[in-house]
Motif scaffolding. Structure first.
Motif, PDB file in Angstrom:
ATOM      1  N   ASP A  20       0.834  -1.207   0.000  1.00  0.00           N
ATOM      2  CA  ASP A  20       0.000   0.000   0.000  1.00  0.00           C
ATOM      3  C   ASP A  20       0.867   1.254   0.000  1.00  0.00           C
ATOM      4  N   SER A  21       1.908   1.250   0.788  1.00  0.00           N
ATOM      5  CA  SER A  21       2.809   2.396   0.864  1.00  0.00           C
ATOM      6  C   SER A  21       3.517   2.619  -0.472  1.00  0.00           C
ATOM      7  N   ALA A  22       4.066   1.558  -1.056  1.00  0.00           N
ATOM      8  CA  ALA A  22       4.761   1.677  -2.343  1.00  0.00           C
ATOM      9  C   ALA A  22       3.815   2.148  -3.437  1.00  0.00           C
ATOM     10  N   ASP A  23       2.641   1.535  -3.504  1.00  0.00           N
ATOM     11  CA  ASP A  23       1.677   1.893  -4.545  1.00  0.00           C
ATOM     12  C   ASP A  23       1.191   3.333  -4.384  1.00  0.00           C
ATOM     13  N   SER A  24       0.931   3.748  -3.143  1.00  0.00           N
ATOM     14  CA  SER A  24       0.428   5.101  -2.890  1.00  0.00           C
ATOM     15  C   SER A  24       1.458   6.161  -3.276  1.00  0.00           C
ATOM     16  N   LEU A  25       2.714   5.948  -2.864  1.00  0.00           N
ATOM     17  CA  LEU A  25       3.751   6.924  -3.183  1.00  0.00           C
ATOM     18  C   LEU A  25       3.997   6.971  -4.686  1.00  0.00           C
ATOM     19  N   PRO A  38       6.404   0.683  -8.640  1.00  0.00           N
ATOM     20  CA  PRO A  38       6.696   0.054  -7.354  1.00  0.00           C
ATOM     21  C   PRO A  38       7.414  -1.288  -7.510  1.00  0.00           C
ATOM     22  N   ALA A  39       8.197  -1.622  -6.500  1.00  0.00           N
ATOM     23  CA  ALA A  39       8.772  -2.959  -6.327  1.00  0.00           C
ATOM     24  C   ALA A  39       8.599  -3.290  -4.848  1.00  0.00           C
TER      25      ALA A  39
END
Length: 132
Positions: A20-25, A38-39
């Motif tokens: 969620d953090s990677a996708d959101s940023l 994202p990875a």
């Protein structure tokens, strides 16, 4: 987002095992015109970096497979690695933690949650390094 000029579009790799953090940023950076992907672990990040050739990497330290410091060292060893802007994303903020990220080759140390405005500010203020 305020306090900086929006930098020119960059290829940004966002690495975090918290999807969620990677996708959101990545999504927020995409809104500002950047090609952000994202990875979710170090192995995936290194493989994606080979083909995507990111200019900026936002890299979590506490990854499940390869420590983020080691991922940073390996990214720096890539042909385009010396030119990347690499930012550590971590929950750890002691002087020792910050020294260890500098030693690993990170340009900045950001405590989670990473503020996208700070990232955009670094990208607009600092010219990216030229590979050797």
């Amino acid at each position: 987002m305020e306090g900086h000029n929006n930098p020119p579009p960059r290829r940004v790799l966002v690495v975090d095992d918290n999807r969620d953090s990677a996708d959101s940023l990545a999504m927020v950076l995409g809104i500002y015109g950047h090609d952000a992907r994202p990875a979710y672990d170090g192995t995936e990040a290194l493989a994606l970096a080979e083909s995507f050739e990111p200019e900026v990497v936002l890299l979590d330290i506490g990854l499940p497979d390869i420590d983020g410091r080691e991922v940073c060292r390996r990214l720096r060893a890539l042909p385009r690695g010396p030119g990347m802007l690499i930012v550590a994303q971590t929950g750890w903020s002691s002087d020792t933690d910050q020294a260890s990220t500098r030693e690993a080759g990170f340009d900045h140390h950001a405590v989670k949650p990473v503020d996208p405005d700070s990232v955009l500010g670094w990208m607009s203020r600092e010219p990216l390094r030229q590979p050797a």
